[in-house]
Structure formats: C-alpha cells, structure tokens
Scaffold this motif. Structure first.
Motif, PDB file in Angstrom:
ATOM      1  N   TRP A   2       0.828  -1.089   0.056  1.00  0.00           N
ATOM      2  CA  TRP A   2      -0.482   0.356  -0.139  1.00  0.00           C
ATOM      3  C   TRP A   2       1.417   1.485  -0.151  1.00  0.00           C
ATOM      4  O   TRP A   2       1.196   2.322  -0.649  1.00  0.00           O
ATOM      5  CB  TRP A   2      -0.809  -0.492   1.233  1.00  0.00           C
ATOM      6  N   LEU A   3       1.595   0.961   0.979  1.00  0.00           N
ATOM      7  CA  LEU A   3       2.594   2.841   0.814  1.00  0.00           C
ATOM      8  C   LEU A   3       3.518   3.338  -0.763  1.00  0.00           C
ATOM      9  O   LEU A   3       3.333   3.546  -0.649  1.00  0.00           O
ATOM     10  CB  LEU A   3       3.902   2.100   1.954  1.00  0.00           C
ATOM     11  N   ARG A   4       3.649   1.307  -1.029  1.00  0.00           N
ATOM     12  CA  ARG A   4       4.977   1.771  -2.549  1.00  0.00           C
ATOM     13  C   ARG A   4       3.714   2.608  -3.372  1.00  0.00           C
ATOM     14  O   ARG A   4       4.273   2.691  -4.588  1.00  0.00           O
ATOM     15  CB  ARG A   4       5.016  -0.045  -2.978  1.00  0.00           C
ATOM     16  N   ASN A   5       2.329   2.539  -3.590  1.00  0.00           N
ATOM     17  CA  ASN A   5       1.318   2.655  -4.772  1.00  0.00           C
ATOM     18  C   ASN A   5       0.535   3.869  -4.100  1.00  0.00           C
ATOM     19  O   ASN A   5      -0.471   3.765  -4.385  1.00  0.00           O
ATOM     20  CB  ASN A   5      -0.006   1.376  -4.944  1.00  0.00           C
ATOM     21  N   VAL A   6       0.722   4.281  -2.941  1.00  0.00           N
ATOM     22  CA  VAL A   6      -0.425   5.255  -1.806  1.00  0.00           C
ATOM     23  C   VAL A   6      -0.525   6.694  -3.171  1.00  0.00           C
ATOM     24  O   VAL A   6       0.353   7.120  -4.154  1.00  0.00           O
ATOM     25  CB  VAL A   6       0.353   5.659  -1.133  1.00  0.00           C
ATOM     26  N   GLU A   7      -1.777   6.762  -2.980  1.00  0.00           N
ATOM     27  CA  GLU A   7      -1.851   7.815  -3.708  1.00  0.00           C
ATOM     28  C   GLU A   7      -2.515   9.049  -2.454  1.00  0.00           C
ATOM     29  O   GLU A   7      -2.306   9.041  -1.092  1.00  0.00           O
ATOM     30  CB  GLU A   7      -3.572   7.934  -4.152  1.00  0.00           C
ATOM     31  N   ASP A   8      -2.567  10.340  -2.650  1.00  0.00           N
ATOM     32  CA  ASP A   8      -2.491  11.272  -1.760  1.00  0.00           C
ATOM     33  C   ASP A   8      -4.300  11.169  -1.393  1.00  0.00           C
ATOM     34  O   ASP A   8      -5.383  10.089  -1.479  1.00  0.00           O
ATOM     35  CB  ASP A   8      -3.029  13.219  -3.006  1.00  0.00           C
ATOM     36  N   TRP A   9      -4.405  11.607  -0.120  1.00  0.00           N
ATOM     37  CA  TRP A   9      -5.420  11.483   1.122  1.00  0.00           C
ATOM     38  C   TRP A   9      -5.899  12.439   1.003  1.00  0.00           C
ATOM     39  O   TRP A   9      -5.877  14.228   1.440  1.00  0.00           O
ATOM     40  CB  TRP A   9      -4.857  11.366   2.590  1.00  0.00           C
ATOM     41  N   CYS A  10      -7.463  12.529   1.272  1.00  0.00           N
ATOM     42  CA  CYS A  10      -8.328  14.147   1.643  1.00  0.00           C
ATOM     43  C   CYS A  10      -8.667  13.744   2.771  1.00  0.00           C
ATOM     44  O   CYS A  10      -9.377  12.282   3.260  1.00  0.00           O
ATOM     45  CB  CYS A  10      -9.599  13.089   0.814  1.00  0.00           C
ATOM     46  N   ILE A  11      -8.792  14.682   3.100  1.00  0.00           N
ATOM     47  CA  ILE A  11      -8.723  14.445   4.641  1.00  0.00           C
ATOM     48  C   ILE A  11      -9.514  15.901   4.597  1.00  0.00           C
ATOM     49  O   ILE A  11      -9.918  16.227   6.423  1.00  0.00           O
ATOM     50  CB  ILE A  11      -7.417  15.122   5.278  1.00  0.00           C
ATOM     51  N   SER A  12     -10.693  16.190   4.142  1.00  0.00           N
ATOM     52  CA  SER A  12     -12.089  17.273   4.097  1.00  0.00           C
ATOM     53  C   SER A  12     -13.199  16.731   4.117  1.00  0.00           C
ATOM     54  O   SER A  12     -13.342  15.809   3.372  1.00  0.00           O
ATOM     55  CB  SER A  12     -11.772  18.646   3.309  1.00  0.00           C
ATOM     56  N   ARG A  13     -14.366  16.810   5.383  1.00  0.00           N
ATOM     57  CA  ARG A  13     -15.172  16.600   5.414  1.00  0.00           C
ATOM     58  C   ARG A  13     -16.300  17.521   5.414  1.00  0.00           C
ATOM     59  O   ARG A  13     -15.916  18.792   6.028  1.00  0.00           O
ATOM     60  CB  ARG A  13     -15.422  15.532   6.178  1.00  0.00           C
ATOM     61  N   GLN A  14     -17.227  17.685   4.262  1.00  0.00           N
ATOM     62  CA  GLN A  14     -17.995  18.247   4.532  1.00  0.00           C
ATOM     63  C   GLN A  14     -19.274  18.507   5.566  1.00  0.00           C
ATOM     64  O   GLN A  14     -21.188  18.216   5.882  1.00  0.00           O
ATOM     65  CB  GLN A  14     -19.162  18.870   3.387  1.00  0.00           C
ATOM     66  N   LEU A  15     -18.794  17.885   7.347  1.00  0.00           N
ATOM     67  CA  LEU A  15     -19.440  18.089   8.319  1.00  0.00           C
ATOM     68  C   LEU A  15     -19.655  19.303   8.323  1.00  0.00           C
ATOM     69  O   LEU A  15     -18.544  20.364   8.564  1.00  0.00           O
ATOM     70  CB  LEU A  15     -18.804  17.085   8.814  1.00  0.00           C
ATOM     71  N   TRP A  16     -19.942  19.239  10.430  1.00  0.00           N
ATOM     72  CA  TRP A  16     -19.875  20.528  11.715  1.00  0.00           C
ATOM     73  C   TRP A  16     -19.522  19.739  12.424  1.00  0.00           C
ATOM     74  O   TRP A  16     -18.569  20.884  12.857  1.00  0.00           O
ATOM     75  CB  TRP A  16     -21.385  21.124  11.925  1.00  0.00           C
ATOM     76  N   TRP A  17     -19.725  18.477  12.516  1.00  0.00           N
ATOM     77  CA  TRP A  17     -18.358  18.516  13.995  1.00  0.00           C
ATOM     78  C   TRP A  17     -17.888  17.548  13.668  1.00  0.00           C
ATOM     79  O   TRP A  17     -17.078  16.485  12.805  1.00  0.00           O
ATOM     80  CB  TRP A  17     -20.094  16.891  14.553  1.00  0.00           C
TER      81      TRP A  17
END
Length: 928
Positions: A400-415
């Motif tokens: 997985w580390l060798r083929n890792v993609e950019d990580w989406c870290i945002s969420r359209q939440l309030w909590w």
C-alpha cells in the motif's frame, strides 16, 4: 492450625466480577505513573466511536490488549493501557441529525452551526461513554484517569498543530480530485466508511456514432449510463485489433451529440463488455486516472445531492441519478442507440452511515501529498523497526505504501476538527493553530474560516502521541512514547495503521509503536463476516450473560490463531421468518470454555480441601523435612513430573504471549490444567492425602507441589480469566504464604509477580518415567473399554518389558498407582513375561501390556457383540467410500462436509482394524 477456604460448591459467573473490579480500582492497580526504576510498556486503545456499543471485534481486541497489559504489569513493567473514544464525525453527526429531525422536525441548517454543535456535545456527554463502561464489564484494565477523546482541547490543539506544520511545508493542498461522495450526507467519506454490496445490476450496450461515417458506430458497455453526459472519450486497449483503426478518430456522444475522441489505454480490459468503455473522469476513479494521462477535460454532471445538473441538458437537469438512468436507457432505445441490456452482478459501494450508494465524484477538497512522506514508514518495515504479526500483513502494508495516493482529509460536516485555514477579503488562505483576525502575509482582514472539518482518521493518526501531550515535549511523552504494540483489525491497515506510522515519523521523528498485531476476524457458522446488515452478529453482552466474562475472554483468546479468520460454531433457534439467522441459543467455543472454567474451579476447590491441614502436617515434620518440603527437595516421581510439566507450561505460555500466539498460550494452559493436573496428578496423589500412603512427609510434599502448581497456574491464567483466578487465588493465598511469604505478599493476583521458569524443576527422567506410567494406564483402560469389561470389575494385568533394567524402574509405588487407577486385582510386571492366550493386549513403545480376558468377560457374547459392530462399521465405511468416490459430491458439497466425511472414514477404518484384532484375540481365548 487448619486453613480455612470459602469457595462455593459451584462457580456462578456474575457474582464476583464487580467485587474484584472495584477492588482493582480501589487499589489503583491499573493506574500508570512514571517511574524511572521501571521499564514502560504502553498500549493505546484503538479509540472506538462515541456512537459505538461493544461488538465482538471490540471484545476480541480489547481482551488481547488487556491480557498483554496484565502480563507486563505482573512482569514488573510500568504498564499503561490508555483508553479513549473517537468523535467519529460522520457517524455521530448522522445519529444526532436523525434524532433532532425525528423529535423536532429541524435540520442542522435550520439550527445553524453553533446551536447544532451544542446539541451534539450534549448527546456525547449523555451517550458517548457507553462502550467504555461496557469494557469495564469485560475486565479491561485501562488507566481510566487518562481517558482521552479526540475532540478534547489538548488533542484538538495537536490536530491544528499537525495541520499547520504540514501545510507550511507544502504537504497539504486544496485541489479537485476524485473522492467517495455520500449524496445523502453530502460529504466526502473515507474508504473505511463504505462497504461493497453485491448487486444484481445491469450492463448496457450503447452505440456511439462515429463522426463523419453515417451508419457506423462503436459499441460501448457501461453500468452507469446516467453519467454519459460527462464522457470526454471512449477508450480501447491499444492491442485490441478490432478498434485499432478508430484510435484517434472521434465519436458523437449519444443524446447530446458532443464530439469526443477514441483513445488507447492499456488499463482497458478487452474482455469486459465489448472491449470499449466510456471515459467519465468526473465520476469514476479509473476514468479520472485515464483522463489525467490523456489530458482530457473533467466534467461534473451530478449535483451534491445525486441529481443531474445543467450539463446533462434540460430534460435531465434536476433528475435523480437512478431515475435518470431509466430515462437515458428509454431515450437511447427510442433513438435506436441501445443495443441490449444484460443482467450484471457486481459490487457497488454503499455508505456505512446513510446506507445509500456512494458516488465517485471529482470535488474540491483538502489533500495530503502522501508520496512525499511515506519514506520513513516504508524503511521502518524494511529495517524491522516495525514488525507485523502475522508477518503477511506487513507485506500488505508495504504494498500500500508503495502505491499510495494523495489522501482526502476534508469532510463537509460540522462535527469534527474544523480545518484551521482562514481567508482574507481576497480569499487568500492562511493556516493557523489559533484563530486570527489579520492575514499574516497580506495584512488584510480575515473574513471567514474554512467550513470543512478534517477526516476523523487525521486526528486518529496522531493518537499514539497526541494522547501523551504532543506537541509539548511532556514527561509522559518522553517516558511512554514510542508505544510498544498496536492490536487491531486488518480492515484499517491502510486507513489508520500506516497513517499513524507516517505521522509518527513526520511529527515526532519516531515510530509510534514497535509491533503491530493483526487479530483474526471472527466469522459466523457459515463462514460469513458478522455484520448488523446481514443480521448474523453476536452481542458480546448476551454471551457474557450466558457464559460469564472469564469463559468469554478465554474463548476469544483461544480463537486467536495465526489463521486469517476463525469461525464460531453457533446454535440458533429456527428463524420464524424463514431466514438462516435465528436467535442464538449457544456457541460451542464459549460453552467449551465455560466447562474449562468450571473444571478449574472444581479442581481448585478440591485441592483447597486437600491442603486445609498443610500447616499442621508441616508442623509435625522435623526441621530437616520441613526444609525439604519448602525447597521442593522431592523424590516422588509424580511430584517431580508435575513440577517439570509446570515449568514447561510457564515457558510455553510466556513465550507464546510474547510472540502474540494467544491460541498456543491458552492451549498450553488448557492441557496442563485439564490433562496433567486434573486427569493425572490429582488422581495419583489422592492416596497420599487420604490413605496416609508414604507418611506425613510424603503428604506435605504432595500438598506443597499442589499449592505451587495452583499458584503458578492461576498467575498464568489470570490475564485471560482475571475474575475467577483472582477469587480462587485469594483463598489460596494463606497456603502460598506457608511456602513462601514473598510469593503471597501482593494484595491481589493482578499485581502478583509473573511466574518464572525454575530450571531446577526441569526433570527429563521424571517426565519420561511418568509418561510411560500414563501410557500403561491408558493402555489397560483402553483394553478394558474395547472388550466391554465392567468398570467396577477388578482384573489382573501383565506389563512385560523388553529387558530387566527397564522392568526394574517400575517401583512398588508406581505399581500401586497403576493398580489403583486401573482397578486391578493384580499387576505382574517384569522382563519378557509370557502372554496369556486370548488376552487383550496393547503395545507401548517396547512394552507389552495385556489383560487375561477369560474370567473377565463371556467370550462368546463379546464375540457376537464385536462381530455385529464390525458388520455395521463395514456397511457405513462402504457408503462413505462410495460418497467420496463420487466426483459430483466432492465438487458440489460444502468443503467442511467433505472434510467431515473424510475424517469419519478415517476413524471408521481405524476402529475396524482395532475391532477385528479384538475378535482375533477372543478367538484364541480359552473356553471357560
């Protein structure tokens, strides 16, 4: 003075647990305080969601973590098991939103962000610790004073600090990429928050007209015709000769007639559908990658709620995606562009929270540049600074580390943790740990903070060190970090394990833990993973009520083998609705463990009754004999044997736990207690207790060996069965003190020293001689059983050795043991003794054991019984052979059933051979 013990006749689960848990808490057994004289041992609890209740996965991993912590505490480590919960952004927000709407018909938008978050915090305070309280009932020995929550102020500051540091280094950026989109919750979600659901869908074959070639088409196969308005190409495999002439030409997009190219891409499977696929970069992960390679435009044709937008044209604008699918197919058919629609089984992603189909969607989000920061995490595994148990999971981590993609870290939440980015009047962003009013670079007024919150996994990735005070260099962080082991499920190796390692090296310069133990997944009786949606789950609290905490915990540890999965044998009531998953009435593994706990209780209760006069017996001895007893200067073969077996068990259990081989540890304990201690040693020493065989010194030595065996066994068993062992040990403690006050000095078993293997007890000769004695006893018992000799009837036996030297090692005491255990009228033992004709016999190595049968049974009646049994077995064996020779049965029957048939055949053949030999012996038996 007689010792007094108070164990009830029966062990009743549920009667002692709260007493001992309260005692441990009162004595601060679980509290960890820095102590430079002790080596630290640290485990961080994978924080369960605040919405969660105890399920089997939690129970399994927390039982294992508790066992590890208890062992290390007993070994003298400063053991910290730190508990906590995760705010679980999507899960918690969904629960509270649903509750508010059901009760007040209000949406979060109606309430506004501030008031809505107040209600979520209120819900969290009322319900958020349910699972932690349930873990206490499981016996979890956490340092509860250190309980953390991922939205605690200290942890929130750590999250903001981590984000700002990464942002300032250019590791975090905002951009448009493909994400998992929940159209109901209207937010991006992580891979862990979706499940793949098998679905009988459809595969549509559509004609795309070739530009400037009237009447000519390329046929495209797709499962998603409603997204065709976002097509920006048709792709074929470069080696597919069917389409080689079309590569580089253009086709017209059906219904809206937009011109798109035909491209070559080696990721296209020529065998799928027609070998030609539509490329929709805005709505498919594979197409997004193809689009980037071919520099295709990305068109978004879906709104955030799953309806089509204006790019789909007037007729489809505002139409729900699934209704649009039906309309598109109907319109294609009316224009003669729909070739056919086939049924197509495939897996579709479903949101774990909203239970709606996930939509792959290109969206503006915050991302982490993963490939720039994975290096140390990869090197740690390759250099064995980080070890996985079982090792195969490490290879998955590495891939997985060798083929890792950019990580989406945002969420359209309030909590959740609101992204610490602030914008000025010109929309210029600035990241800051604390709120700001002026942009640090432009000097302009800050007008808003970013609306999104961070992915829950972002804060969870900091858990091993944020819980200890990072970003401050606290004394706790210095002492307890890096932690020692992470115990978790294989499903979050990518989502959590790898990210913790990455963030650990990035932000602290150190690995977050040295070992990663990936426990097996518990499956139902059909081999299916347990889940709420399927309805095959088991409530741990129900199992605890049925079988008791200790039995439940022992079973879970015993199920933890090196294999990937373990299957429970579940008994259920018939489902009134006709399904396969009715109410659970029993689980064989838990039942077996309950029987084992009862065996421990009964054996200890019997043993305590056998040592009540130990102090008096000891006092009656000379000082020399007293010293011999207390130093275990022993002669009796059974005493030497049991202490040698005990030493082996200490080594085996300790080594197995150190290597996370929990099943091997529980099995070593099971066999020592059930087989060695109960079936053999307690039976053998009874004459020394009650018949005064060997005198007071012999009795005291047997009592001492028994006390030592019980004390050590209870210590070894305690990490798995803490309550029952604590209760028994409290009764045994006065007897232990008579042998060694230091061994009994601890106030409770939970803080008593872990047993060490005493090399002085390792006795190869005693093991060999006693094992031989056991084999002789088993052989005589087997002969009696096979020939239907009445259990109470005393019979003679002959034990013939190959030579005088070996025959001489069977002393009078051992002969007395064999005679008593086998109910013999006489035991003749010697070298090369003649066998009586017609005797039942068995061979033990080079020793022959026989029982004359003439006076013990009616040969003719026994012969008839055996012949009838032989005939019945032959018939069964023939049927089994025929079944297993049937290739159709082998291919169609469940594997478990086939293996069961093979095992039954093997046993039948074995028994047939034995019975036929018995018939032969009876044929030679002299007539009465």
């Amino acid at each position: 003075m007689a010792l007094s013990f108070s164990l009830p006749p029966r062990f009743e689960p549920g009667t002692i647990e709260s007493k001992w848990y309260d005692a441990w808490m009162a004595q601060d057994v679980f509290r960890a305080e820095r102590d430079i004289k002790k080596k630290p041992y640290t485990i961080m609890m994978p924080p369960p969601n605040v919405t969660g209740v105890l399920h089997l996965g939690h129970a399994l991993q927390d039982t294992l973590m508790d066992a590890l912590t208890r062992v290390k505490r007993m070994q003298g480590f400063n053991a910290l098991w730190l508990p906590g919960t995760d705010h679980a952004g999507i899960a918690t927000q969904a629960v509270v939103e649903k509750k508010i709407f059901a009760e007040e018909k209000l949406t979060r938008e109606d309430m506004g962000r501030e008031k809505f978050l107040e209600r979520v915090w209120q819900w969290k305070e009322e319900h958020g610790n349910t699972i932690l309280n349930q873990l206490r009932g499981l016996g979890a020995g956490c340092d509860w004073s250190r309980t953390r929550f991922t939205l605690d102020e200290g942890l929130s500051r750590a999250v903001r600090e981590a984000f700002v540091r990464m942002y300032d280094k250019g590791l975090i950026y905002r951009g448009a990429r493909i994400v998992n989109w929940d159209c109901t919750l209207r937010t991006a979600v992580s891979d862990d928050e979706i499940e793949m659901i098998p679905e009988k869908g459809m595969l549509a074959f559509i004609k795309y007209p070739i530009k400037d070639q009237p009447g000519k088409f390329i046929e495209v196969a797709t499962t998603r015709p409603e997204t065709m308005f976002g097509d920006t190409a048709v792709a074929v495999h470069p080696g597919d000769e069917r389409y080689s002439e079309l590569i580089g030409q253009s086709v017209l997009l059906p219904l809206i007639h937009r011109e798109i190219p035909v491209i070559a891409d080696d990721t296209v499977d020529p065998k799928f559908g027609t070998g030609a696929v539509k490329v929709t970069p805005g709505h498919d992960p594979a197409d997004f990658a193809r689009g980037q390679k071919a520099n295709l435009p990305t068109l978004i044709v879906l709104n955030q709620d799953g309806t089509l937008n204006e790019l789909a044209g007037f007729e489809y604008n505002g139409l729900d995606r699934f209704k649009a699918r039906k309309k598109v197919l109907a319109d294609l058919e009316s224009q003669g562009l729909l070739v056919r629609v086939e049924e197509h089984e495939h897996n579709v992603p479903q949101s774990d929270r909203s239970k709606t189909i996930i939509e792959p969607l290109v969206s503006e989000q915050w991302f982490v540049k993963m490939r720039e920061i994975v290096g140390p995490a990869l090197e740690a595994y390759q250099n064995e600074e980080l070890k996985f148990y079982p090792e195969r999971w490490g290879r998955i981590y590495e891939t997985w580390l060798r083929n890792v993609e950019d990580w989406c870290i945002s969420r359209q939440l309030w909590w959740g943790h609101r992204i610490p980015v602030y914008y000025d009047e010109d929309n210029t962003p600035a990241a800051s740990v604390d709120p700001i009013t002026v942009h640090p670079k432009t000097g302009k007024k800050i007008v808003r903070q970013d609306d999104d919150v961070l992915d829950t996994w972002f804060s969870s990735a900091l858990w091993p060190f944020s819980t200890l005070g990072w970003p401050d260099q606290t004394a706790d962080l210095d002492y307890y970090y890096p932690t020692d082991v992470l115990v978790t499920d294989r499903g979050i190796i990518y989502l959590w394990v790898a990210r913790m390692v990455i963030q650990g090296y990035l932000l602290t310069g150190k690995k977050p833990f040295g070992d990663v133990f990936i426990h097996a997944t518990v499956l139902d009786e059909y081999g299916k993973r347990m889940s709420k949606s399927v309805g095959n789950g088991i409530d741990p609290l129900d199992m605890i009520r049925m079988y008791g905490v200790d039995s439940f915990r022992f079973s879970l540890a015993d199920l933890t083998t090196e294999s990937q999965d373990c299957r429970l044998t579940i008994e259920r009531k018939k489902d009134p609705n006709g399904g396969r998953y009715g109410e659970v009435t029993g689980v064989r593994q838990f039942e077996n463990s309950r029987n084992f706990i009862n065996k421990v209780w009964n054996a200890c209760r019997f043993s305590l009754g056998s040592v009540t006069d130990f102090e008096e017996t000891l006092a009656s001895l000379s000082k020399t004999d007293q010293k011999k007893v207390k130093s275990f200067d022993i002669e009796a073969i059974e005493d030497r044997w049991i202490l040698s077996q005990l030493t082996d068990t200490v080594v085996s259990v300790t080594d197995s736990i150190e290597r996370y081989r929990f099943h091997e540890a529980t099995q070593a304990l099971y066999h020592f207690i059930w087989d060695d201690l109960c079936d053999w040693y307690l039976e053998v020493i009874k004459p020394r207790f009650y018949d005064n065989k060997g005198g007071a010194a012999s009795k005291a030595m047997a009592q001492a060996a028994l006390i030592r065996s019980l004390d050590t066994t209870l210590r070894l068993l305690h990490p798995f069965c803490p309550f029952v062992t604590e209760e028994i040990w409290a009764s045994l403690r006065p007897a232990i003190a008579l042998l060694d006050k230091k061994q009994a000095s601890a106030e409770c078993l939970a803080i008593a020293p872990w047993p060490k293997a005493d090399k002085a007890f390792m006795d190869a000769e005693a093991k060999q001689r006693f094992a031989e004695l056991c084999d002789i006893v088993r052989s005589i018992r087997n002969i009696r059983a096979e020939h239907n000799v009445e259990p109470k009837r005393q019979v003679p036996a002959i034990v013939s050795y190959p030579d005088t030297e070996r025959a001489g090692k069977l002393d009078d005491w051992q002969k007395a043991i064999i005679t008593a255990l086998c109910k013999l009228s006489e035991l003749k033992a010697g070298a090369k003794l003649d066998k009586v004709p017609g005797a039942g016999s068995a061979v033990v190595g080079a020793i022959e054991v026989s029982i004359p049968l003439a006076d013990a049974i009616d040969p003719e009646m026994e012969k008839k019984r055996l012949v009838a049994r032989v005939e019945k077995l032959k018939e069964q064996t023939h049927k089994l052979k025929m079944k297993l020779e049937n290739q159709s049965y082998i291919e169609r029957a469940p594997k478990e059933l086939v293996e069961e048939s093979r095992e039954m055949l093997r046993k039948n053949v074995e028994e047939l051979g034995r019975l036929e030999r018995n018939v032969e012996e009876l044929m030679r038996s002299p007539a009465k």
